[in-house]
Motif scaffolding. Structure first.
Motif, short mmCIF file in Angstrom:
data_model
loop_
_atom_site.label_atom_id
_atom_site.label_comp_id
_atom_site.label_asym_id
_atom_site.label_seq_id
_atom_site.Cartn_x
_atom_site.Cartn_y
_atom_site.Cartn_z
N PHE A 238 -5.70 10.52 0.43
CA PHE A 238 -5.26 9.74 -0.73
C PHE A 238 -3.91 9.06 -0.49
O PHE A 238 -3.64 7.99 -1.04
N GLY A 239 -3.06 9.69 0.34
CA GLY A 239 -1.77 9.08 0.66
C GLY A 239 -1.93 7.82 1.49
O GLY A 239 -1.33 6.78 1.19
N THR A 240 -2.74 7.92 2.55
CA THR A 240 -2.96 6.73 3.40
C THR A 240 -3.74 5.65 2.66
O THR A 240 -3.50 4.46 2.85
N ASN A 241 -4.69 6.07 1.80
CA ASN A 241 -5.45 5.11 1.00
C ASN A 241 -4.51 4.33 0.06
O ASN A 241 -4.62 3.10 -0.06
N SER A 242 -3.60 5.04 -0.59
CA SER A 242 -2.64 4.39 -1.51
C SER A 242 -1.67 3.49 -0.75
O SER A 242 -1.31 2.42 -1.22
N LEU A 243 -1.26 3.94 0.45
CA LEU A 243 -0.35 3.13 1.26
C LEU A 243 -1.02 1.82 1.68
O LEU A 243 -0.38 0.76 1.67
N CYS A 244 -2.31 1.90 2.02
CA CYS A 244 -3.06 0.69 2.37
C CYS A 244 -3.14 -0.27 1.17
O CYS A 244 -3.02 -1.49 1.33
N ALA A 245 -3.35 0.29 -0.03
CA ALA A 245 -3.43 -0.53 -1.25
C ALA A 245 -2.10 -1.23 -1.50
O ALA A 245 -2.06 -2.42 -1.88
N PHE A 246 -0.98 -0.53 -1.29
CA PHE A 246 0.35 -1.12 -1.48
C PHE A 246 0.61 -2.20 -0.42
O PHE A 246 1.10 -3.29 -0.74
N ALA A 247 0.25 -1.90 0.82
CA ALA A 247 0.44 -2.87 1.91
C ALA A 247 -0.39 -4.13 1.68
O ALA A 247 0.05 -5.23 2.03
N LEU A 248 -1.56 -3.98 1.08
CA LEU A 248 -2.41 -5.14 0.79
C LEU A 248 -1.72 -6.09 -0.18
O LEU A 248 -1.79 -7.31 -0.02
N ASN A 249 -1.03 -5.54 -1.19
CA ASN A 249 -0.29 -6.37 -2.14
C ASN A 249 0.81 -7.17 -1.42
O ASN A 249 1.02 -8.35 -1.72
N LEU A 250 1.48 -6.54 -0.47
CA LEU A 250 2.51 -7.24 0.30
C LEU A 250 1.89 -8.32 1.18
O LEU A 250 2.45 -9.42 1.33
N ALA A 251 0.71 -8.01 1.75
CA ALA A 251 0.03 -8.97 2.62
C ALA A 251 -0.42 -10.20 1.85
O ALA A 251 -0.39 -11.31 2.38
N VAL A 252 -0.84 -10.01 0.59
CA VAL A 252 -1.24 -11.14 -0.25
C VAL A 252 -0.04 -12.07 -0.44
O VAL A 252 -0.16 -13.30 -0.30
N PHE A 253 1.12 -11.50 -0.75
CA PHE A 253 2.33 -12.30 -0.95
C PHE A 253 2.72 -13.03 0.35
O PHE A 253 3.08 -14.20 0.35
N LEU A 254 2.61 -12.31 1.47
CA LEU A 254 2.95 -12.89 2.77
C LEU A 254 2.04 -14.06 3.10
O LEU A 254 2.50 -15.12 3.51
N LEU A 255 0.74 -13.87 2.88
CA LEU A 255 -0.24 -14.91 3.21
C LEU A 255 -0.07 -16.14 2.32
O LEU A 255 0.00 -17.27 2.82
N VAL A 256 0.00 -15.92 1.00
CA VAL A 256 0.12 -17.05 0.07
C VAL A 256 1.49 -17.71 0.18
O VAL A 256 1.61 -18.94 0.15
N GLY A 257 2.54 -16.89 0.35
CA GLY A 257 3.89 -17.43 0.44
C GLY A 257 4.14 -18.23 1.70
O GLY A 257 4.83 -19.25 1.67
#
Length: 349
Positions: A238-257
């Protein structure tokens, strides 16, 4: 020669970085989807509690966002009045919680490949809701395109070997809530000049999601969790799963930005095909020829939708460039002939 070589290197670097952003986003999005499927599916990790999983994600994301904003001062919080928070952030948080809850629930009943096919309806939902809220203008060719996407998804659904009505309702609900959230962000926040990056977005929205999910969690999943008292939380999973979910939010900002929302849409099509192939060959989900034909029709519709978006974007950029050139020309004329010369030329013409 030196300048040309330097220019080519600069362009090549930008292209390589764009591909890197796309690759990171596809990898993380792919990972989160497959990881959630693994946790929720009764034939795999067998923990079919989608509300609980979403709440774990929100607790992790809001805690990490709080540390980055308030403790480490990594980003500055946005000026947010109480009225703005209640009128804008709370509705967006409610829609986001419903979108995540429903989409995670769908993984219990449907295959990864079929869920990706149903997600092709996202442009249809965004366009339809945009028309209702007058953020999009009704166009006949756009509506025909939306109908072609819907027709393709209907064919894919007809050919689905593991069709489950409840799973389809959940996924369609998730698409509708997510599309409404995207339109509401445009209406409630962007129109007021407020932009949120992923960290500040999670800082404000994740606690709202947690509160909205608490009531259905108490009513629906808490009694079931009490019955399954033998279960122990696997902190690594659950820790690594949550970390992946958080990293995905950052990746969305990186990609769109660093690129554009259009790039993300195109990358999303590539990701969907990869997930369908992965689901077919690795997870061994059944993908029928009718599935592929239907999704192929929807894929063509989505590709055309992205092409129209690209044309609109290019037209907008050309208009901005023309306006900028006109302004520069006007300033140059004023500098040469003096103030008021522009008016004199116009009257003589």
């Amino acid at each position: 020669m030196g300048k040309g070589g330097s220019l080519n290197e600069s362009v090549l670097k930008k292209i390589m970085l764009s591909y890197a952003y796309v690759g990171i986003w596809i990898f993380l999005s792919f990972t989160v989807i497959v990881y959630n499927k693994y946790i929720l599916d009764k034939k795999m990790f067998n923990w079919p509690f989608p509300i609980s999983l979403t709440m774990i994600h929100m607790i992790f994301c809001s805690s990490l966002a709080f540390l980055l904003v308030r403790v480490f001062k990594f980003v500055e919080p946005v000026t947010m009045s109480r009225d703005l928070y209640i009128s804008s952030v709370l509705p967006i948080g409610a829609l986001y919680s419903l979108s995540l809850w429903f989409s995670n629930s769908a993984y219990i009943y449907l295959s990864v490949s079929f869920i990706q096919m149903l997600k092709a309806l996202m442009p249809v939902a965004v366009y339809s809701i945009g028309v209702v809220f007058k953020k999009e203008s009704f166009k006949t060719n756009s509506m025909v395109n939306m109908l072609s996407i819907s027709f393709g998804v209907a064919i894919a659904a007809y050919g689905e070997a593991r069709f489950d009505s409840w799973g389809v309702i959940l996924q369609l609900g998730a698409v509708a809530f997510e599309a409404t959230r995207l339109v509401m962000i445009q209406i409630l926040l962007t129109s007021k000049g407020i932009t949120l990056n992923p960290i500040t977005s999670l800082y404000y929205v994740a606690p709202c999601c947690l509160v909205f999910l608490f009531v259905p969690w108490v009513l629906v999943e808490l009694p079931l969790l009490r019955e399954s008292s033998s279960f122990h939380l696997d902190w690594v999973i659950f820790g690594t799963n949550s970390l992946c979910a958080f990293a995905l939010n950052l990746a969305v900002f990186l990609l769109v930005g660093k690129t554009s929302a259009l790039t993300m849409n195109v990358a999303g099509v590539v990701k969907d095909w990869l997930l369908i192939a992965f689901s077919w060959h690795v997870i061994k989900d059944t993908v029928t020829p009718i599935n592929l034909i239907g999704y192929g029709v929807a894929f063509l519709g989505v590709t055309y939708y992205n092409y129209l978006k690209y044309q609109a974007l290019m037209a907008k950029e050309a208009q901005k460039k023309a306006q900028s050139t006109d302004e520069e020309s006007g300033k140059l004329l004023e500098e040469i002939d003096g103030p008021g010369s522009g008016k004199k030329i116009d009257s003589e013409a």
